[in-house]
Design a protein around this motif. Structure first.
Motif: not given
Length: 294
Positions: A154-159, A209-219, A221-233
């Protein structure tokens, strides 16, 4: 592809480069704000962390729920998330029945992708995280111990994603220390932004997002953001992680080991040495526990 991902996922690029693709989870009842309002209060409180909406990329993300608490309860935070400038991060929700089927599907599909890419026979330590955030909230710059699929619901963001294994972005010594389970430290510097690969990201889209890649996220302005991450090795990332942990031990002895990721053969030797050292440590601890008192 399956229940979770579209057919446009370029599996050959896993852990080599970030990329965007389609997911198929829009409308899943557990991932709506109504479903989350029911399930999150059922989870152990230490798994649901919430704070003020963050606006500084240099904030320590791991301590945000401690250092920047929003002064509300979880229920209040969920009810006012659109207007209260708040941020909720949920660790390991898969123990709740609402997420168990979804978790099983993700594990199966990501395992199949790794086998398709020829990188890993299995995935290891699979975990889910959920992120619910007010409009304009940010996730500060950080990196993870895992590979990651991030799905926007839900919503949008810049990653913004940064190349992994770059000493000028995340110094090797800091990465090794974090892999050894030491606390993270803020790493953001404005000059890093020239290295970012930026993705505009909306509901129905996912990003790797690859293993140990630095990242940030900016949601957005128009709506609540809902996101889900699936992490794994994977077999490969576990080898890198153990090699970094071995490097960390060597640095504590005053040595200066070569960087992980430059030589597969050297990484394998370090990973094996780390496994042997752990095995020897377990034997010694068991022996000490069995020694007679006095």
């Amino acid at each position: 592809m399956g229940h979770c991902f579209g057919a446009d996922l370029p599996s050959a690029q896993l852990d080599r480069a970030p990329f965007k693709f389609q997911h198929q989870l829009l409308g899943h009842p557990a991932l709506t704000i109504e479903g989350l309002a029911e399930s999150l209060p059922r989870l152990p409180s230490h798994r649901v962390m919430y704070s003020k909406g963050l606006s500084d990329l240099a904030i320590n993300f791991d301590r945000a729920h401690i250092d920047h608490h929003n002064g509300m309860s979880l229920v209040q935070t969920i009810e006012t998330i659109r207007t209260s400038s708040s941020y909720i991060a949920v660790r390991d929700p898969q123990d709740d029945p609402a997420f168990q089927g979804l978790y099983a599907d993700l594990c199966a599909e990501v395992t199949a992708l790794q086998r398709q890419a020829g990188r890993s026979r299995a995935i290891h330590e699979p975990r889910m995280w959920l992120f619910i955030a007010s409009p304009n909230a940010q996730t500060p710059f950080h990196f993870d111990r895992y590979s990651n699929f991030l799905m926007q619901l839900r919503g949008s963001k810049q990653v913004a994603v940064f190349p992994n294994f770059r000493e000028d972005i995340v110094p090797q010594e800091i990465c090794e220390s974090y892999m050894a389970r030491n606390d993270s430290i803020p790493l953001w510097r404005d000059e890093l932004d020239r290295h970012a690969i930026k993705f505009d990201f909306k509901a129905g889209e996912a990003i790797h997002i690859p293993y140990i890649s630095g990242h940030y996220v900016k949601n957005g302005p128009e709506d609540v953001s809902i996101s889900m991450a699936f992490f794994f090795q994977t077999d490969e990332t576990l080898r890198w992680s153990r090699a970094m942990q071995f490097n960390h031990r060597l640095r504590k002895l005053g040595l200066k080991p070569g960087a992980v990721g430059a030589s597969a053969a050297r990484d394998t030797l370090k990973s094996t040495a780390m496994q042997l050292a752990r095995g020897a440590g377990r034997v010694l601890r068991r022996g000490a526990g069995q020694a007679p008192a006095g």
